[in-house]
Design a protein around this motif. Structure first.
Motif, short mmCIF file in Angstrom:
data_model
loop_
_atom_site.label_atom_id
_atom_site.label_comp_id
_atom_site.label_asym_id
_atom_site.label_seq_id
_atom_site.Cartn_x
_atom_site.Cartn_y
_atom_site.Cartn_z
N ARG A 56 0.85 -1.19 0.00
CA ARG A 56 0.00 0.00 0.00
C ARG A 56 0.88 1.24 0.00
O ARG A 56 2.05 1.17 0.37
CB ARG A 56 -0.97 0.03 1.17
N ASP A 58 2.52 4.87 0.91
CA ASP A 58 2.90 5.54 2.16
C ASP A 58 2.53 7.03 2.18
O ASP A 58 2.97 7.75 3.06
CB ASP A 58 4.42 5.43 2.35
N THR A 185 14.23 -5.87 5.21
CA THR A 185 13.30 -5.18 6.10
C THR A 185 13.18 -3.71 5.71
O THR A 185 13.20 -2.83 6.56
CB THR A 185 13.74 -5.31 7.57
N ALA A 187 10.74 -0.93 3.22
CA ALA A 187 9.29 -0.67 3.20
C ALA A 187 8.51 -1.90 2.72
O ALA A 187 7.45 -2.23 3.26
CB ALA A 187 9.00 0.53 2.30
N SER A 188 9.06 -2.59 1.70
CA SER A 188 8.35 -3.76 1.18
C SER A 188 8.36 -4.90 2.21
O SER A 188 7.34 -5.56 2.43
CB SER A 188 9.00 -4.26 -0.12
N GLN A 191 5.84 -4.40 5.01
CA GLN A 191 4.44 -4.61 4.63
C GLN A 191 4.11 -6.08 4.46
O GLN A 191 3.06 -6.54 4.91
CB GLN A 191 4.16 -3.85 3.32
N ARG A 208 19.16 -7.25 8.05
CA ARG A 208 20.56 -6.81 8.05
C ARG A 208 20.68 -5.47 8.76
O ARG A 208 21.50 -5.28 9.64
CB ARG A 208 21.09 -6.72 6.61
N THR A 209 19.79 -4.55 8.39
CA THR A 209 19.76 -3.23 9.05
C THR A 209 18.34 -3.01 9.54
O THR A 209 17.39 -3.21 8.77
CB THR A 209 20.11 -2.11 8.04
N LYS A 330 17.93 6.63 5.25
CA LYS A 330 17.30 5.55 4.49
C LYS A 330 15.82 5.83 4.59
O LYS A 330 15.36 6.37 5.60
CB LYS A 330 17.62 4.19 5.12
N TRP A 495 19.87 2.84 -0.87
CA TRP A 495 19.67 2.85 -2.32
C TRP A 495 19.71 4.27 -2.85
O TRP A 495 20.01 4.49 -4.04
CB TRP A 495 18.41 2.11 -2.74
O1 N01 Z 1 13.74 -2.00 -0.74
P1 N01 Z 1 14.88 -1.39 0.21
P2 N01 Z 1 12.16 -1.88 -0.56
N1 N01 Z 1 21.11 -9.70 2.50
O2 N01 Z 1 16.09 -1.27 -0.67
C1 N01 Z 1 17.90 -5.78 2.55
C2 N01 Z 1 9.64 2.43 -2.13
N2 N01 Z 1 8.54 1.66 -1.55
O3 N01 Z 1 11.56 -2.64 -1.69
O4 N01 Z 1 19.29 -1.98 4.68
C3 N01 Z 1 20.23 -9.32 3.41
O5 N01 Z 1 14.45 -0.20 0.93
C4 N01 Z 1 18.26 -4.38 2.91
O6 N01 Z 1 19.15 -4.35 3.99
P3 N01 Z 1 20.17 -3.09 4.20
C5 N01 Z 1 10.31 3.26 -1.05
O7 N01 Z 1 10.82 4.44 -1.59
C6 N01 Z 1 7.44 2.33 -1.18
O8 N01 Z 1 11.74 -2.23 0.77
O9 N01 Z 1 20.74 -2.80 2.84
N3 N01 Z 1 19.44 -8.26 3.30
C7 N01 Z 1 16.89 -3.81 3.21
O10 N01 Z 1 16.47 -4.17 4.48
C8 N01 Z 1 11.40 2.34 -0.62
O11 N01 Z 1 12.46 2.97 0.04
C9 N01 Z 1 6.41 1.66 -0.62
O12 N01 Z 1 21.15 -3.57 5.16
C10 N01 Z 1 19.56 -7.53 2.18
C11 N01 Z 1 16.02 -4.51 2.18
O13 N01 Z 1 16.72 -5.68 1.78
C12 N01 Z 1 11.81 1.73 -1.94
O14 N01 Z 1 10.60 1.54 -2.65
C13 N01 Z 1 6.48 0.30 -0.42
C14 N01 Z 1 20.46 -7.87 1.16
C15 N01 Z 1 15.80 -3.68 0.94
O15 N01 Z 1 15.10 -2.53 1.28
C16 N01 Z 1 12.50 0.39 -1.80
O16 N01 Z 1 11.87 -0.36 -0.76
C17 N01 Z 1 7.60 -0.36 -0.80
C18 N01 Z 1 21.27 -9.01 1.36
N4 N01 Z 1 22.20 -9.37 0.46
C19 N01 Z 1 8.62 0.32 -1.37
N5 N01 Z 1 20.34 -6.97 0.17
C20 N01 Z 1 5.22 2.42 -0.22
O17 N01 Z 1 4.95 3.52 -0.60
C21 N01 Z 1 19.39 -6.11 0.56
N6 N01 Z 1 18.93 -6.45 1.77
C22 N01 Z 1 4.36 1.77 0.69
#
Ligand code: N01
Length: 535
Positions: A56, A58, A185, A187-188, A191, A208-209, A330, A495
């Protein structure tokens, strides 16, 4: 210049998310012959691909929608933060109201795009065997169109089911009773975790973080109240153009360090109670520029979250005493019950900083000290943001230079839209524009209007060709880096900095202000589109 043969279209837009749909509407209105194509079967952009349970937006109603009255007048949302199904329905409504369907081809991927230097147009390969030409190529792929899957040893040996949140099967995945491993962990991840925790046999979350998540404060929306509020919509939509993030309000213009402790706490508390991303974008002026100011915000966040977690060891992992990175460098996510699910018997947290993943095996994941059995592996591991989708389109410009090669060492783009050596191409919502820092519809409208005006300007002068000058491209790329250096963003491996993808050049991938960006783009237009060569 000679321009024969005439291309099939004035413009081809790639992508049916907010920026592509807006561009289609604006260019059609201006009388251009435009085709929009998208690999997805339905419009919606991220809301097509990210249809995982719990997905959903944000940004609260009515911030995350188009400003055109003909679209919002007869549209009502059911929740303050709408889910993916409703967002997809919204896109269908938009295409109906604006009569866009005849100019859209869904399920039509662009496999390659090559600039034809003799004709000054683009040759596109659509699907496996269709060729189309267009004067202008307008990729509108969003910043998160290329999912990232980490290279984990043994993934091929896994005998269960696995998927990335951004490639969730359209038919859905049954989570009930499953042993689910969730990696990531952001945003995706938050959820999907909240939904999976409701029904999984076992949910193991690999962190990881820690995410610094904020309270969503979801609400069902009353139709009558929403209709009444529409009188304010024009002012709200004008206001969002005046902010850094494209939301309805701006950060305070006061430092967190000049107010009393009580005043600071009161403001933090007010933002906390309002919910959503307010604590990020309505905070003190120096939240993202001053480490001491930032530490105050982090401490407030940490204490709020820790108060919800009974187990001190778990609290230290989810909301550590020492900040993992400055708050907000972040992207914070919004949560509804994320911190509560860890007290359920079926939910477990694995801290990858203590016990990294060693390999995937047929029936689970082996970490440094145990094997965790699973039959569904979910990657919520993010995206090659900004450049990834564009590179995957196999774009080649002058002399056959590929965009991948051009951006090998650094992503460069004038105004975050145009690349030297790639004439007649403008991308919307791309790298070095506000995209990832901005509310989507706001940036889409700013850029869409600017692109429309530019193409009209070229048409009026009978120009068939434009190209960003290398010096202008360098100037813009340096400007984004300098703007980033004035903030705390470079202090996080996010990112936003390109730091989540192994080998990706480290640079701030987005321009950090919509209002500032819009003013600079207007200056360029008012100066006869300075920085572009035209012919
Ligand atoms: O991706 P992310 P996302 N081993 O890159 C971990 C938008 N969005 O899809 O933080 C283990 O934020 C990584 O860990 P770390 C929004 O702008 C919006 O969640 O790199 N873990 C992190 O925890 C958002 O910011 C909405 O240490 C690994 C996670 O994977 C952007 O999209 C909803 C790893 C990645 O988190 C991206 O969000 C969803 C590894 N090798 C997204 N590599 C809404 O509006 C990565 N990770 C609701």
């Amino acid at each position: 210049m000679s321009a024969a043969p005439s291309p099939d279209h004035d413009a081809v837009i790639v992508g049916a998310g907010f920026s592509g749909v807006y561009l289609l509407y604006k260019l059609r209105e201006a009388g251009f012959d435009v085709l929009l194509v998208d690999a997805a079967a339905e419009p919606g952009g991220v809301w097509y691909w990210n249809r995982y349970p719990g997905a959903r937006v944000d940004s609260q109603v009515p911030i995350y929608e188009f400003s055109m009255p003909e679209v919002w007048e007869d549209w009502t949302w059911t929740e303050r933060f709408p889910g993916w199904q409703e967002l997809r329905a919204y896109f269908r409504h938009v295409c109906d109201r604006l009569d866009l369907w005849p100019f859209m081809r869904m399920a039509t991927p662009v496999k390659a795009a090559r600039f034809d230097e003799d004709g000054a147009f683009w040759r596109l390969r659509l699907g496996d065997d269709e060729n189309v030409t267009t004067r202008f190529l307008l990729p509108a792929l969003g910043f998160a169109s290329k999912p990232y899957i980490p290279d984990l040893a043994g993934l091929d040996d896994f005998s269960g089911e696995w998927c990335h949140t951004a490639r969730w099967p359209q038919e859905g995945v049954d989570l009930t009773g499953r042993r689910i491993a969730l990696i990531g962990t952001g945003a995706s991840g938050v959820q999907v975790a909240q939904e999976a925790a409701k029904c999984a046999g076992q949910l193991t979350i690999f962190q990881r973080t820690p995410i610094l998540a904020l309270p969503m404060r979801q609400q069902a929306l009353d139709e009558t109240a929403q209709t009444r509020r529409k009188a304010d919509y024009p002012a709200i939509f004008r206001q969002r153009l005046q902010t850094s993030g494209g939301f309805e309000c701006q950060s305070l213009d006061v430092s967190a360090l000049v107010v009393t402790e009580a005043e600071r706490a009161a403001h933090f508390e007010d933002l906390w109670q309002r919910g959503g991303l307010c604590f990020w974008y309505n905070n003190f002026a120096d939240l993202l520029t001053d480490e001491e100011a930032n530490r105050h915000a982090y401490a407030f966040w940490r204490d709020k979250v820790r108060a919800r977690i009974a187990d001190p060891a778990l609290a230290e992992k989810l909301a550590p005493r020492v900040p993992p990175h400055p708050f907000g460098t972040k992207r914070p996510s919004l949560e509804q019950n994320y911190y509560k699910i860890f007290s359920q018997d079926n939910v477990k947290l694995v801290d990858l900083m203590e016990t990294p993943i060693e390999r995937i095996v047929a029936d689970g994941i082996e970490t440094a000290d145990e094997k965790i059995a699973c039959d569904l592996l979910v990657f919520a591991t993010g995206f090659d943001a900004g450049r990834g989708g564009l590179i995957d389109m196999n774009i080649s410009g002058r002399g056959g230079l590929s965009l991948a090669k051009a951006w090998e060492h650094e992503v460069r783009a004038y105004l975050g839209m145009a690349v030297s050596g790639f004439p007649n191409m403008l991308f919307a919502y791309g790298p070095l524009s506000p995209s990832g820092f901005s509310n989507g519809p706001t940036s889409s409208e700013v850029q869409g209007d600017w692109i429309r005006d530019f193409l009209v300007w070229l048409r009026n002068r009978e120009f068939h060709l434009f190209e960003a000058e290398a010096s202008a491209e360098k100037g813009w790329t340096d400007l984004v880096a300098q703007a980033g250096a004035m903030t705390l963003f470079p202090k996080a491996d996010s990112w936003y900095m390109g730091a989540n993808i192994p080998g990706k050049p480290r640079q701030l991938i987005n321009f950090p202000s919509v209002v500032g960006y819009s003013a600079l783009c207007d200056d360029v237009a008012n100066n006869g589109y300075a920085g572009f060569a035209m012919g």
